[in-house]
Design an enzyme around this catalytic site. Structure first.
Site, short mmCIF file in Angstrom:
data_model
loop_
_atom_site.label_atom_id
_atom_site.label_comp_id
_atom_site.label_asym_id
_atom_site.label_seq_id
_atom_site.Cartn_x
_atom_site.Cartn_y
_atom_site.Cartn_z
N GLU A 1 -17.46 6.18 30.18
CA GLU A 1 -16.01 6.98 29.67
C GLU A 1 -15.62 7.72 30.88
OE1 GLU A 1 -17.60 9.55 26.68
OE2 GLU A 1 -18.51 7.77 25.60
N ARG B 1 -24.61 7.81 22.46
CA ARG B 1 -24.21 7.50 23.77
C ARG B 1 -24.11 6.08 24.18
NH1 ARG B 1 -22.97 12.27 23.36
NH2 ARG B 1 -23.55 13.83 24.95
N HIS C 1 -14.76 8.85 21.66
CA HIS C 1 -15.60 10.10 21.63
C HIS C 1 -15.27 11.20 20.83
CE1 HIS C 1 -19.42 11.66 24.39
NE2 HIS C 1 -19.10 12.11 23.07
C1 DGY Z 1 -22.33 15.82 22.00
O1 DGY Z 1 -22.02 17.05 21.64
O2 DGY Z 1 -23.13 15.63 22.50
C2 DGY Z 1 -21.05 14.98 21.70
O3 DGY Z 1 -21.18 13.96 22.29
C3 DGY Z 1 -19.80 15.71 22.16
O4 DGY Z 1 -19.46 16.34 20.90
#
Ligand code: DGY
Length: 321
Positions: free
Chosen positions: A267, A238, A285
């Site tokens: 984002e 993240r 992402h």
């Molecule tokens: C998640 O699943 O947490 C990703 O960031 C998106 O696929």
């Protein structure tokens, strides 16, 4: 035939999940471009809400939805977009999509590791601009991963798969985790160390941690200064894990060697300094963006919604820790 339960998809759910839900419920969706106000207008009366990492699920949204809301199914394994305490207060079950995206995300982390280590982004940029003037023995010198020490911060499923894939390069695997992970210790000879040690000793530091208050900016200027000046930082977890300004500074000044990033603090904004930073591989992402993972994620979303709306326990509940 509809039984009049209402499922609201805040943005978009792929057919692998959507079709399962449409068979049984009234389904509406906001579309990819749905604004916050549009989502707020869509949720009143929802029995289930399908959210994704770009949809904050907070007190305001829960209140707008109403007391009948039974489940928020997140179309992701991460759930930092969801106020779990507020959902708990409202008696709303939260679910996510673990496991099905482990390979896809770990493979993207490997991609970014290789791409950053070999500086393919700058090389490709120059080539595409028509500025390549021919083979140059001193240009675009990268970092060789064979035998490199790989630091895995966070040994959950994705961290473990990344470690397993990276073990092919034959170097030592260090990791941080709350518990000892016997599987990777036995299979890969991985060694659990303190975070500071991981930063100092690793040639590659790959982040596989959840976004929590305690992990916010875990990579800041101090952490970057601890890393080797040749080190590669990879983040497919993240954006909040990394202080973007400090990272841009470290890349510009050569405090670290390179970075590979798939996630960003706000984002879809990406700080200009990072866009322009040298030796930096960037993707938007796309960690879970494979056919298999995205279809399976959609299917899990649907199975979780179906379970809750039909009165049984969902397969992937997220607990309030
Ligand atoms: C998640 O699943 O947490 C990703 O960031 C998106 O696929």
């Amino acid at each position: 035939m509809s039984n009049n339960k209402r499922v609201v998809v805040a943005r978009l759910l792929l057919p692998a999940g959507r079709d399962l839900l449409e068979e049984k419920f009234d389904l509406v969706d906001g579309g990819l471009a749905a604004t916050r106000d549009e989502v707020l207008a869509l949720v009143p009366g929802a029995d289930a809400l399908v959210a994704d990492p770009s949809v904050p699920v907070d007190e305001q949204l829960l209140e707008a939805a109403g007391d009948q809301l039974a489940v928020v199914a997140n179309y992701a394994v991460g759930f930092d977009n969801i106020d779990l305490a507020a959902c708990h207060e409202h008696g709303v079950i939260v679910t996510n999509t673990p496991e099905v995206l482990t390979n896809a995300t770990a493979e993207l982390a490997v991609t970014l590791t290789l791409s950053a280590a070999r500086n393919t982004s700058d090389a490709e940029r120059r080539l595409r601009r028509g500025e390549w003037t021919g083979w140059d023995p001193a240009d675009f010198i990268g970092f060789e991963l064979s035998g490199a020490t790989i630091g895995v911060a966070g040994m959950g499923r994705i961290g473990q798969r990344y470690a397993e894939l990276m073990s092919g390069f034959g170097g030592e695997i260090l990791y941080t985790s709350r518990e000892v992970k016997e599987g990777v210790e036995v299979k890969l000879g991985a060694r659990k160390v303190e975070f500071e040690k991981l930063l100092e000793a690793s040639d590659v530091v790959s982040l596989h941690l959840p976004s929590l208050p305690a992990t916010r900016h875990i990579i800041d200027a101090v952490a970057l200064a601890r890393m080797k000046s040749s080190a590669v930082l990879v983040n497919t977890g993240r954006g909040s894990l990394v202080d973007s300004e400090a990272l841009a500074e470290a890349l510009e000044s050569g405090t670290i060697g390179a970075a590979g990033l798939d996630v960003y603090e706000n984002e879809p904004e990406v700080p200009r300094r990072l866009l322009e930073a040298p030796r930096t591989a960037l993707t938007p992402h796309i960690g879970s963006a494979t056919d298999r993972a995205r279809d399976e994620m959609a299917r899990l979303v649907a199975l979780n919604v179906l379970a809750v709306l039909e009165g049984s326990a969902p397969p992937n509940p997220v607990s309030l820790e």
